[in-house]
Design a protein around this motif. Structure first.
Motif, PDB file in Angstrom:
ATOM      1  N   UNK A  62       0.871  -1.184   0.000  1.00  0.00           N
ATOM      2  CA  UNK A  62       0.000   0.000   0.000  1.00  0.00           C
ATOM      3  C   UNK A  62       0.901   1.225   0.000  1.00  0.00           C
ATOM      4  N   UNK A  67      -3.372   7.343  -4.060  1.00  0.00           N
ATOM      5  CA  UNK A  67      -4.464   8.265  -3.736  1.00  0.00           C
ATOM      6  C   UNK A  67      -5.644   8.150  -4.685  1.00  0.00           C
ATOM      7  N   UNK A 133     -20.924  -0.227  -2.232  1.00  0.00           N
ATOM      8  CA  UNK A 133     -20.516   0.258  -0.902  1.00  0.00           C
ATOM      9  C   UNK A 133     -21.680   0.248   0.083  1.00  0.00           C
ATOM     10  N   UNK A 169     -10.705  -6.315   4.366  1.00  0.00           N
ATOM     11  CA  UNK A 169     -10.668  -4.920   4.835  1.00  0.00           C
ATOM     12  C   UNK A 169      -9.740  -4.073   3.968  1.00  0.00           C
ATOM     13  N   UNK A 170      -8.599  -4.664   3.623  1.00  0.00           N
ATOM     14  CA  UNK A 170      -7.608  -3.940   2.823  1.00  0.00           C
ATOM     15  C   UNK A 170      -8.167  -3.648   1.424  1.00  0.00           C
ATOM     16  N   UNK A 172     -11.258  -3.543   0.432  1.00  0.00           N
ATOM     17  CA  UNK A 172     -12.416  -2.656   0.454  1.00  0.00           C
ATOM     18  C   UNK A 172     -11.994  -1.204   0.685  1.00  0.00           C
ATOM     19  N   UNK A 173     -11.002  -1.034   1.547  1.00  0.00           N
ATOM     20  CA  UNK A 173     -10.494   0.307   1.815  1.00  0.00           C
ATOM     21  C   UNK A 173      -9.845   0.892   0.547  1.00  0.00           C
ATOM     22  N   UNK A 176     -12.459   1.846  -1.943  1.00  0.00           N
ATOM     23  CA  UNK A 176     -13.082   3.126  -1.587  1.00  0.00           C
ATOM     24  C   UNK A 176     -12.175   4.295  -1.959  1.00  0.00           C
ATOM     25  N   UNK A 177     -10.875   4.131  -1.702  1.00  0.00           N
ATOM     26  CA  UNK A 177      -9.942   5.201  -2.024  1.00  0.00           C
ATOM     27  C   UNK A 177     -10.049   5.580  -3.508  1.00  0.00           C
ATOM     28  N   UNK A 180     -14.855   5.753  -4.286  1.00  0.00           N
ATOM     29  CA  UNK A 180     -15.949   6.241  -3.433  1.00  0.00           C
ATOM     30  C   UNK A 180     -16.570   7.515  -3.979  1.00  0.00           C
ATOM     31  N   UNK A 181     -15.707   8.441  -4.364  1.00  0.00           N
ATOM     32  CA  UNK A 181     -16.163   9.751  -4.822  1.00  0.00           C
ATOM     33  C   UNK A 181     -15.240  10.265  -5.908  1.00  0.00           C
ATOM     34  N   UNK A 183     -18.526   8.277  -7.368  1.00  0.00           N
ATOM     35  CA  UNK A 183     -18.775   6.846  -7.247  1.00  0.00           C
ATOM     36  C   UNK A 183     -18.467   6.108  -8.540  1.00  0.00           C
TER      37      UNK A 183
END
Lengths: 257, 390
Positions: A62, A67, A133, A169-170, A172-173, A176-177, A180-181, A183
Motif C-alpha cells: 500500500x 491516492x 458500498x 478490509x484492505x 475494500x479500503x 473506496x480510495x 468512493x467519490x 462513485x
C-alpha cells in the motif's frame, strides 16, 4: 500459474503468471485477485498471462502515493516498462477495466489490444448502477451474479465474519480510495477515450445489476472502432459464472488484434 | 460537576414500522416519511426545552450534527445554536460537535463558530467530530481520508482562530491562499474544544495531548466502557506528564427520572427502546464504511457485530449503565457512584430520547433539575490523589 512478486520503484506487487504465448495482462476487479480462476487457466493455454494484484490489494504493498485511479494507471505504465513488455494484450474487469482505460488513454505504446469486461470508470447519465458500498457481502453476491446458484455457493463459502478478514478490509479500503467519490467513475475519462488507438472490445453480461449493460454501447461510442460482445444470461461476475465465454471473448479478441 | 442538557432532536413522529421495514432511519429511509408541519412542531418543542433548561439551572445546553436521518433533525447545529444564542443569556451553548471532514471548506466552520461565540459573548463550547459512517455516504467524502481530513481541518480552524492573517494554508485536502477570518472568536485564544467519541485510543491520544487538553466525552456507551476510556485519557495524560482534571472528561448518557423506580422504567421503556433499536439502527456498511476507522477497530466491531446490531431492552441497558433510569434518589445516587468511580467532570444528560413525548420530557427535566442536578453540581474537582491513575 506461479505466484511471484515484482518490485517497481518503491512498490512490490504480488502476481500470478503462467502459460505461453503473447503477453496478456489481466487487471482484477474490486473484489481482489491473487487466485487462479478457471477463466485464467483457460487464457494461460494461449497466452503468457500476467495477473498482478493492484497496489493496495491482496498481498501487494500500500504505497504512500496510492491516492487515486490515475496513480494506479501510472503504476501500470511503469510496471510494463519494468518488465519491458511490448505487444501486450491488456484486459481488465470492472475496477480493473477502469484502470485499463486510464492506462490506455495515457499510452498505448506497449499495447496490442484492449479488452474491457464490464468496466467501471464512465458515468452514463440515465443508466442504472448499483452501489456495492451500500451492500453487505451477501447482497453483493446476490446482485453480482445472475445465476443465484452461484450467489448461494459464494455466500455459503463466506467466513463467519468476513468483515474482520484482513485482506477483505484492505481491498475494500483501497476500492473506496479509488471509487468512493465520484462513485465508480472518473468524470474526466470520457474526454480522452478517443486517444485509445488499439483494437478494443467491450464485453458485458446482459443482466449486470452493478453496471447495467447499456454502458457497453455508450463506452464503445467513445473509443474509435470499439466492438461490443454481450454475454447472455450473465451478471457482473461473469468471470465466475461465464468463465469459458469470458476466456473466449478475451482470447479471441486478442488473437484477432 | 457541570451538567448539560443535550438534545438530538429526533423526528419522533416517524413511522416506526417503516423504519423497521427499511432496516434503518439513516440515508435510505425516504424523506417522503417527513411531514414539514410535524417537523415545525417538533423544532418548536425541542428549542423550547433547550431554552427552559437555562431557567432550570443547567450549566449548558447542547446540540449536534446528523444528516439524512430521523435520528436527529439537525443537519446544521449552527442553525440551532444561532437560534438559541439570542434566546438564552447565561448557559454555555455546546456544539457536540461539528463534523469537520464532511466540510468541503472547514474555514466556513471557523467563521460560523466564531460568529456564535461573538454573539453570545463567549458562551460557545466548540465540539469537533468526524461525522458517523453513514454521513460519508451522504456527502461522498472518501471515508479512508476521514482521519487525515479531521486533523487537517482541525489545524486549519485552530490556526485561523489563533494566528492573525492573512496567511496561507496548504494541506493535502484543504488549500487556502488566504486565511484571514473575520470575526475572530470572542473567547481568547479560542472557545473550549470538546471531543465527543464512541471510544478510540487515537482520539484520546489527540485530545489529551498537553498542547490541547481538550475535554473528551464518551457518548452512549456501557458504563464499563466509559470508565475504560476515561481512564485511558488519564493514563495518557500522565504519560504526557500531567494529571488530567475531571473537567477534561465527560459522559453523555440518556437519563430518565420518574416518580418511582417502577414508573420511571415503565414510562421510559418504549421510548428508549425506539431510540436504541429504531432511530440509532443502521447496517454495518453504513456505520463503518471502508477505512473509516483503523483496521484493528473494524475487526473488533465486525466480530462483535451480533451483540452490537441486535435489539437491546431498557433493563439490560440500565444494568450496563447505557441508560440511567429511576426515581430522583436512585438516579442521583447512581450518578454519584459513577462519578466516584470515573470522575467525569461534565455530565451530558440526554433527557429526551427517541419518541419520548413532550409531557414526559418536561416531567423528566423538572425531576432531574430539582432532585438530581443540585447534588451533582455540588461535586467539585476531586483532589489530585484521586485523579491519578495507578
Amino acid at each position: 500459474m506461479q505466484k511471484s512478486t515484482e518490485t517497481v520503484r518503491d512498490c512490490t506487487v504480488s502476481l500470478l503468471r503462467g502459460g505461453s504465448g503473447p503477453p496478456l495482462l489481466f487487471l482484477h476487479g474490486a473484489g481482489g485477485g491473487g487466485i487462479e480462476l478457471p477463466f485464467m487457466t483457460r487464457l494461460a493455454e494461449r497466452y503468457d498471462l500476467i495477473a498482478p494484484e493492484h497496489p493496495g490489494f491482496g498481498a501487494s504493498d500500500e504505497p504512500d502515493w496510492f491516492d487515486n485511479i490515475h496513480d494506479v494507471a501510472y503504476f501500470y505504465l511503469d510496471f510494463l516498462e519494468h518488465l519491458d513488455l511490448t505487444g501486450v494484450h491488456l484486459a481488465g474487469m470492472s475496477l480493473g477495466g477502469w484502470i485499463a482505460m486510464e492506462v490506455a488513454v495515457r499510452s498505448t505504446a506497449r499495447l496490442a489490444s484492449l479488452t474491457l469486461v464490464c468496466p467501471a470508470g464512465v458515468h452514463v447519465p440515465g443508466l442504472a448502477t448499483g452501489d456495492p458500498f451500500a451492500w453487505s457481502p451477501e447482497e453483493t453476491f446476490r446482485q453480482g451474479f445472475h445465476d443465484q446458484e452461484f450467489a448461494k455457493a459464494a455466500i455459503a463459502a463466506l467466513p463467519e465474519a468476513v468483515e474482520a478478514d484482513d485482506i477483505w478490509l484492505k481491498n475494500r479500503s483501497s476500492f473506496a480510495r479509488l471509487a468512493w467519490e465520484p462513485r465508480l467513475h472518473d468524470p474526466h475519462l470520457p474526454k480522452w477515450l478517443h486517444r485509445i488507438d488499439v483494437p478494443t472490445r467491450i464485453v458485458w453480461g446482459d443482466r449486470d445489476n452493478i453496471l447495467s449493460a447499456g454502458h457497453a454501447e455508450a463506452i464503445a461510442a467513445m473509443i474509435p472502432g470499439a466492438g461490443v460482445a454481450v454475454v447472455p444470461e450473465a451478471g457482473h461476475f461473469l468471470h465466475i459464472e461465464k468463465a469459458d465465454a469470458l476466456a473466449a471473448a478475451i482470447g479471441d479478441h486478442a488473437q484477432g488484434a | 460537576m457541570k451538567v448539560f442538557f443535550f438534545h438530538l432532536m429526533p423526528y419522533a413522529e416517524v413511522d416506526l414500522d417503516e423504519v423497521r421495514k427499511v432496516g434503518t432511519s439513516w440515508v435510505k429511509l425516504s424523506n417522503r416519511h417527513y411531514d414539514p408541519e410535524k417537523g415545525a412542531m417538533l423544532y418548536e418543542r425541542y428549542l423550547n426545552q433547550l431554552e427552559r433548561a437555562e431557567a432550570l439551572g443547567f450549566d449548558g445546553i447542547g446540540v449536534n450534527e446528523h444528516h439524512q436521518t430521523a435520528y436527529g433533525m439537525m443537519p446544521s447545529p449552527i442553525v440551532m445554536a444561532s437560534s438559541l444564542a439570542r434566546r438564552t443569556h447565561r448557559v454555555k451553548i455546546c456544539i457536540l460537535g461539528s463534523a469537520l471532514p464532511l466540510r468541503q471548506h472547514p474555514l466556513t466552520l471557523a467563521e460560523e463558530h466564531a460568529m456564535i461565540d461573538t454573539l453570545t459573548r463567549g458562551r460557545l463550547i466548540t465540539g469537533f467530530v468526524r461525522g458517523i459512517g453513514a454521513e460519508y455516504h451522504v456527502f461522498g467524502v472518501d471515508p479512508t481520508s476521514s482521519h487525515e481530513r479531521f486533523h487537517e481541518a482541525h489545524d486549519l480552524i485552530i490556526r485561523a482562530w489563533t494566528e492573525t492573517g492573512p496567511f496561507e494554508f496548504s494541506g493535502k485536502h484543504y488549500k487556502h491562499r488566504y486565511v484571514n477570518t473575520w470575526p475572530r472568536p470572542y473567547q481568547q485564544p479560542h472557545p473550549p474544544v470538546w471531543i465527543p467519541s464512541q471510544g478510540s485510543q487515537e482520539t484520546i491520544d489527540f485530545a489529551s495531548h498537553p498542547d490541547r487538553r481538550y475535554t473528551y466525552l464518551q457518548t452512549f456507551s456501557p458504563a464499563a466502557a466509559v470508565k475504560k476510556y476515561l481512564d485511558l485519557y488519564r493514563v495518557r495524560a500522565q504519560e504526557y506528564g500531567y494529571i488530567a482534571n475531571d473537567s477534561q472528561l465527560g459522559w453523555a448518557v440518556p437519563i430518565y427520572v420518574g416518580e418511582t423506580d417502577e414508573s420511571a422504567v415503565a414510562e421510559a421503556k418504549p421510548h428508549f427502546e425506539n431510540f436504541r433499536n429504531c432511530f440509532a439502527r443502521m447496517p454495518i456498511e453504513f456505520l463503518l464504511p471502508p477505512g473509516y476507522t483503523s483496521r484493528a477497530s473494524m475487526k473488533r466491531i465486525a466480530v462483535a457485530k451480533k451483540a452490537m446490531f441486535g435489539d437491546l431492552a431498557i433493563e439490560p441497558a440500565m444494568e450496563m449503565g447505557m441508560m440511567v433510569c429511576g426515581s430522583a434518589a436512585t438516579v442521583r445516587d447512581r450518578l454519584i457512584d459513577y462519578y466516584g468511580d470515573m470522575g467525569f467532570g461534565n455530565l451530558i444528560a440526554l433527557l429526551q430520547f427517541g419518541t419520548l413525548p413532550a409531557e414526559l420530557t418536561d416531567a423528566n427535566m423538572d425531576r432531574f433539575a430539582s432532585g438530581v442536578m443540585p447534588a451533582l453540581q455540588a461535586l467539585g474537582e476531586r483532589p489530585v490523589e484521586q485523579r491519578r491513575v495507578a
